[in-house]
Design an enzyme around this catalytic site. Structure first.
Site, PDB file in Angstrom:
ATOM      1  N   GLU A  46       0.862  -1.183   0.000  1.00  0.00           N
ATOM      2  CA  GLU A  46       0.000   0.000   0.000  1.00  0.00           C
ATOM      3  C   GLU A  46       0.894   1.226   0.000  1.00  0.00           C
ATOM      4  O   GLU A  46       1.640   1.454   0.943  1.00  0.00           O
ATOM      5  CB  GLU A  46      -0.885   0.010   1.247  1.00  0.00           C
ATOM      6  CG  GLU A  46      -1.887  -1.135   1.250  1.00  0.00           C
ATOM      7  CD  GLU A  46      -2.436  -1.422   2.646  1.00  0.00           C
ATOM      8  OE1 GLU A  46      -2.430  -0.504   3.482  1.00  0.00           O
ATOM      9  OE2 GLU A  46      -2.847  -2.561   2.872  1.00  0.00           O
ATOM     10  N   ASP A  57      -4.527   8.988  10.928  1.00  0.00           N
ATOM     11  CA  ASP A  57      -3.176   8.509  11.189  1.00  0.00           C
ATOM     12  C   ASP A  57      -2.587   9.073  12.475  1.00  0.00           C
ATOM     13  O   ASP A  57      -2.840  10.215  12.847  1.00  0.00           O
ATOM     14  CB  ASP A  57      -2.264   8.852  10.010  1.00  0.00           C
ATOM     15  CG  ASP A  57      -2.587   7.994   8.803  1.00  0.00           C
ATOM     16  OD1 ASP A  57      -2.553   6.752   8.961  1.00  0.00           O
ATOM     17  OD2 ASP A  57      -2.897   8.535   7.733  1.00  0.00           O
TER      18      ASP A  57
END
Lengths: 249, 603
Positions: A46, A57
Site C-alpha cells: 500500500e 493517522d
C-alpha cells in the site's frame, strides 16, 4: 485478472502487506522501496499518498507524510515515479490516501493514471461508501481498480452487511479503535470481532497496531494476513528495512 | 396535484431537479425517442432522486421480458406504457409489482369508452397529444375533450405543457386530474431540463413545497452540493449515533425547557439589540448591534456549547472533547463542562497556546485539560485534526464542535443552536421598527457559526440582504489570508465537502488572519451554499480594516469588539446604505481577549 484477486486466489494465509508513504524518506525512494519489498517476499504493498491533514493517522505516519510533502511529493509525481514500475514489480499495488487529493486530481484522470501504471486497488478511508456507490463505483469498476473498504470494531452488523455486499478485493479490518501506530492488546472481544469478519465471504487483512512477527502471526491466525505500516516507516527512518522485513519471516 | 418530469437522462441535471418537488421521474427506454436514455445508462442515476420520487420507465410496445429486466436493474416503481399495449400486457406488468400508467393519444374525437377494459388493471392513465409517433410532439391537445372523461382512474395530463400554461392549468377542475407530465416544454435541449424555469412554473402553481426549505440541510447532510459526512469508517458509528439522535433530542420538551432556562439565567439571554446612534450617523443609515458580546464568557460560542452539553448529557456521555483556535470555544466548552461536572479535553494548536495565554489560563481554571496540538502548523486546523483523532481512539466520548463545520449533523446542529440569535433579532426588531426584517444582516465568517445563527431565520426572506465578511489578512492576493470563499475551491475538510483553501495538489493550505477566530482554511457548508447560490454576499476585510473598524466602534459607541466582529464592522465602509435602511450587525464577541493586539496597533 486483477493482481489482488490473483493473490488471494493463490494464497489464503499469512499474506503480508506493507504500507509506506510515497516520497519518503527521500523523494526518489518510492520505487527502490517497492523493489526491496518485493525482493523480501512481501505479498502486497500500500503506497501512501501524502496529505496535509491525515485524520486517521497517528504521529509516525503524520510526520512521514509531512516529510514527503516537504520533499516535494505529489500525486502526479507519484504516478510519474511509478511509470515504469510494472517492468519489475509484479506484486499487487494499492494507493492509500485521503479523498481530497484524489478529488482535486480529478477522479477520471486518477483512474486513467492508475490503469497506466498498474494500480490494482485504492483505500480512501474518508470517501463514504454511499457517495462512492452513487458517484464513482461504475468508473472504478470500469478501470479495474478495487475500492478496498474498512471495517472496524465499531461497525454495526447492519452496516457490515452493507459493506460486505459492496466490498471488492478484500476487507481492511481495522484491529482497534485508534489511529494508526498504536499497540494491539489481545482480548476476547477483539478475537470475536476478528472471527466474525473472517467468516465473511470476502478475504480480509488486519491492520492498525501490527508491528512485529508476534503481532503479525497473531493477527494472521484470524484472517488472510495483516498490514504493517508504522513499524515499517520507523525502519525506513532508521535505515534497517531489510533486517526489519527479515525479522517478520 | 402531482408533478411528473419526464425524459430525464443526465445526473447533473437530475441533481438540480432534486431541489424541486418531483413526484414522478420519467426515464424513456424507447430507442427511437430523442430522450432515449441509451444502452449505457447507469443504474445509479435514477437513484439520485430520493425514495419519495417514484421512478417511471417509459416503454413503447416493448417485449415484456426486456421491460421487467429494466425495471429490476433501474429499480423502477412504475411503468408508463406508451404504445398499443393490451390489457393482458398491462395486467402482467402490474402482477410483476409495478404501478401501471397507460398512455392514450387524444384528439377531439377520442372515444373514452375505449378505456373501459383497462379500468381495473391500470393505476393511472396518461393523456397525451395524438401524433404520428408515440408522443413527444411538444404540442398540446384541446383540453376541452377531457370533459368527456367520466372514468374512475386518475390521469396524468401530458403533451406540450410549458411555462406559459400555468394560468390555464389553474382553471382546470377535473376531479380525476392527478398529475402534470412535464417534458419538452421545460428543456434546454432534449433530456436536459431547465430547473429554473420549472421552479418558476411550480411557484406559479403554488406547488413548490420545497421552496421554503431551500437553505435547510437535506437528510444526508447536504446544503446544495456542500456538506455530507466524509469520515473514515472509524467514526461512522459515532456520527450515525449523533445523526439519529440530535433532532429527536432538540425537539424534546425536556431539552427545550433546559436549553431555554440556561440561556435565560446562565448565559444572560436575550442579548440586547442596541441602536448604534453615532455609527448610524457616520454611515448615514440605521445600524443595530446584536450584542452577543454581552453573553456569559463574552461571545456567541456559549449558545452552542450549552445546547451540545445538554445533548451529550441526554446521550449519556461522560467525556467531552473540543478544539479551539483563539480559545473562545475552548472556554465556552470548559465552562459548560464545569457546570455539568463532565471531563473536558480541549485541543489547541501549540502556537495558539502561546498566543492566547489568558484563555488557556481560563480553561485550566475551569478544570479543563488543554492539550497542545503539535502536528502541522499548530493552529486551529491541526487542533481539529487532533480532536477528531481523539474521537477515533475514544468513540464513547462526545465531540463538541465549535462551529458550523465538520461532518453532518454538526453544521446543522450548531446552526440550530446558534439560530437563537436571529430569532431574537426578529422579535426585537419588530418591537423597535414594526418590521422583523431588516434590509441587511452583517456577520463575520471563519467557520461561520455566528453568521449562521444571525442569518438562519432570514434565509428564506428574500428582502433581507445577508452579508458575510471573511478575513482577508494582509489582502486576498497576498498569500496571507483566510478569505476561503474568495480564493478557495471545492474540497473536503474535517468531514465536510465545502469551499477550501488548498494548493493545486489538494493539500490544505494554512490560512492567516490577525483574528485567531477567523483563521480557518475551510468554511461551513451552509455558507459555501449561500455563496455559490448567491443568497449571501461575501465580502472580506483586511487586518488593518478590522483594526480601524474596532477603533471606530470603541470611540463612537463605547464598545470594544472582538477582532472577529471587527471584520463585520469593517464591511460598513464597503456597502452603500440608504438613509432609511435598517442594518443589523452581529457583534459576536467582546474585545478583552484582543487588547494586546489593539495596544500594539494603537499605542
Amino acid at each position: 485478472m486483477n493482481r489482488i484477486d490473483q493473490l488471494f486466489q493463490n494464497k489464503q494465509k499469512d499474506i503480508l502487506s506493507i504500507y509506506f508513504p510515497a516520497g519518503y524518506p527521500k523523494l526518489e525512494d518510492t520505487l527502490p522501496t517497492l523493489q526491496l519489498l518485493q525482493a523480501k517476499g512481501v505479498d502486497l504493498v500500500e503506497i501512501g499518498i501524502p496529505f496535509s491533514d491525515p485524520l486517521a493517522d497517528g504521529p509516525v505516519i503524520q510526520s512521514a507524510a509531512k516529510q514527503a510533502l516537504d520533499n516535494g511529493m505529489s500525486l502526479q509525481l507519484l504516478f510519474d515515479q511509478l511509470k515504469d514500475a510494472r517492468k519489475t514489480i509484479k506484486i499487487p499495488l494499492i494507493l492509500m490516501g485521503y479523498w481530497n487529493t484524489v478529488y482535486k486530481f480529478g477522479v477520471d484522470a486518477f483512474l486513467t493514471e492508475c490503469q497506466n501504471v498498474g494500480i490494482d486497488g485504492v483505500i480512501l478511508p474518508d470517501l463514504p461508501l454511499e457517495e462512492y456507490q452513487e458517484e464513482y463505483k461504475v468508473k472504478f469498476e470500469a478501470a479495474g481498480v478495487h475500492n478496498v473498504l474498512l471495517v472496524t470494531p465499531q461497525t454495526t452488523d447492519k452496516r457490515l452487511a452493507i459493506i460486505e455486499k459492496a466490498a471488492s478485493g478484500f476487507l481492511y479490518m481495522v484491529s482497534t479503535a485508534a489511529t494508526t501506530g498504536g499497540a494491539l492488546q489481545a482480548s476476547k472481544e477483539r478475537e470475536a470481532y476478528f472471527k466474525k469478519i473472517a467468516a465473511l465471504d470476502i478475504p480480509s487483512l488486519i491492520g492498525f497496531g501490527i508491528h512485529d512477527k508476534a503481532s503479525f502471526q497473531h493477527a494472521a491466525s484470524f484472517s488472510n494476513g495483516a498490514i504493517i505500516g508504522t513499524a515499517f516507516i520507523k525502519a525506513l527512518e532508521k535505515g534497517n528495512t531489510s533486517e526489519f522485513l527479515e525479522s517478520l519471516q | 396535484m402531482k408533478i411528473k418530469v419526464c425524459g430525464l437522462k443526465y445526473s447533473k441535471n437530475i441533481k438540480e431537479l432534486t431541489q424541486l418537488p418531483v413526484d414522478y421521474a420519467g426515464f424513456i427506454f424507447y430507442p427511437k425517442s430523442p430522450r432515449y436514455v441509451g444502452e449505457e445508462f447507469e443504474a445509479a442515476i435514477p437513484a439520485l432522486f430520493p425514495k419519495s420520487t417514484r421512478k417511471v420507465g417509459v416503454f413503447v410496445n416493448e417485449e415484456l421480458d426486456v421491460l421487467l429486466v429494466k425495471g429490476e436493474k433501474y429499480k423502477l416503481d412504475a411503468m408508463q406504457l406508451h404504445g398499443g399495449e393490451s390489457v393482458e400486457y398491462c395486467q402482467k406488468v402490474k402482477e410483476a409489482g409495478f404501478e401501471v400508467i397507460k398512455a392514450f393519444q387524444m384528439n377531439d374525437s377520442f372515444q373514452f369508452n375505449s378505456l373501459d377494459e383497462y379500468e381495473n388493471v391500470c393505476d393511472f392513465y396518461l393523456f397525451d397529444t395524438k401524433t404520428e409517433n408515440y408522443g413527444g410532439s411538444g404540442r398540446k391537445f384541446n383540453w376541452k375533450v377531457l370533459e368527456n372523461y367520466k372514468g374512475s382512474t386518475p390521469f396524468f395530463l401530458s403533451g406540450g405543457i410549458g411555462a406559459q400554461d400555468a394560468e390555464q392549468i389553474k382553471q382546470l377542475s377535473h376531479d380525476k386530474l392527478y398529475a402534470l407530465d412535464l417534458n419538452s416544454g421545460f428543456e434546454l435541449q432534449p433530456a436536459k431540463k431547465n430547473a429554473d424555469q420549472l421552479e418558476i412554473f411550480l411557484n406559479k402553481l403554488e406547488l413548490n413545497t420545497m421552496n421554503k426549505d431551500k437553505y435547510a440541510v437535506d437528510e444526508r447532510g447536504y446544503y446544495g452540493e456542500f456538506g455530507g459526512a466524509y469520515i473514515p469508517e472509524l467514526l461512522r458509528k459515532n456520527v450515525d449515533e449523533l445523526q439519529e439522535n440530535y433532532l429527536k433530542i432538540l425537539a424534546s420538551e425536556q431539552f427545550k425547557k433546559d436549553y431555554a432556562r440556561l440561556l435565560d439565567n446562565y448565559v444572560g439571554r436575550p442579548t440586547p439589540l442596541t441602536k448604534a446612534g453615532n455609527l448610524s450617523k457616520r454611515y448615514g443609515t440605521n445600524i443595530y448591534l446584536k450584542r452577543e458580546d454581552l453573553t456569559h464568557t463574552g461571545a456567541h460560542k456559549i449558545n452552542n456549547t450549552i445546547g451540545q452539553i445538554l445533548l451529550a448529557k441526554y446521550m449519556g456521555k461522560k467525556r467531552i472533547i473540543a478544539e479551539t483556535g483563539a480559545g473562545q470555544h475552548g472556554v465556552a466548552t470548559a465552562t459548560v463542562c464545569a457546570l455539568f461536572g463532565l471531563e473536558c479535553i480541549v485541543y489547541m494548536g501549540a502556537l495558539d497556546v502561546e498566543r492566547q495565554a489568558p484563555n488557556v489560563a481560563r480553561m485550566k481554571m475551569l478544570g479543563a485539560k488543554v492539550v497542545p496540538a503539535i502536528s502541522g502548523n499548530q493552529t486551529l486546523k491541526d487542533a481539529t485534526n487532533e480532536a477528531i483523532r481523539d474521537w477515533i481512539a475514544n468513540p464513547e466520548s462526545f465531540y463538541l464542535i465549535g462551529s458550523v463545520v465538520g461532518p453532518h449533523p454538526y453544521p446543522d446542529l450548531v446552526t440550530r443552536l446558534q439560530s437563537i440569535i436571529s430569532k431574537e433579532i426578529r422579535e426585537q426588531l419588530e418591537k423597535e421598527t414594526g418590521n422583523p426584517n431588516p434590509n441587511y444582516v452583517i456577520a463575520c465568517v471563519g467557520g461561520g457559526s455566528n453568521a449562521a445563527g444571525a442569518f438562519y431565520h432570514y434565509l428564506n426572506e428574500k428582502d433581507v440582504n445577508l452579508v458575510a465578511v471573511e478575513a482577508s489578512g494582509l489582502g486576498v492576493d497576498s498569500g496571507e489570508t483566510a478569505a476561503t470563499i474568495t480564493i478557495g475551491d471545492i474540497g473536503f475538510i474535517h468531514g465536510s465537502k465545502t469551499m477550501l483553501m488548498q494548493d493545486e495538489d489538494g493539500q490544505i493550505t494554512e490560512p492567516y488572519s490577525i483574528s485567531a477566530g477567523l483563521d480557518y482554511p475551510g468554511v461551513g457548508p451552509l455558507h459555501a451554499h449561500l455563496a455559490v447560490s448567491g443568497r449571501a454576499q461575501f465580502l472580506s476585510a483586511t487586518d488593518d480594516e478590522a483594526l480601524n473598524a474596532a477603533k471606530v466602534l470603541a470611540e463612537s459607541e463605547g464598545i470594544i469588539p472582538a477582532l472577529e466582529s471587527a471584520h463585520a464592522l469593517a464591511a460598513l465602509e464597503k456597502i452603500q446604505f440608504k438613509n432609511d435602511d435598517v442594518v443589523v450587525l452581529n457583534l459576536s464577541g467582546r474585545g478583552d481577549k484582543d487588547m494586546e493586539t489593539y495596544m500594539k496597533k494603537f499605542n
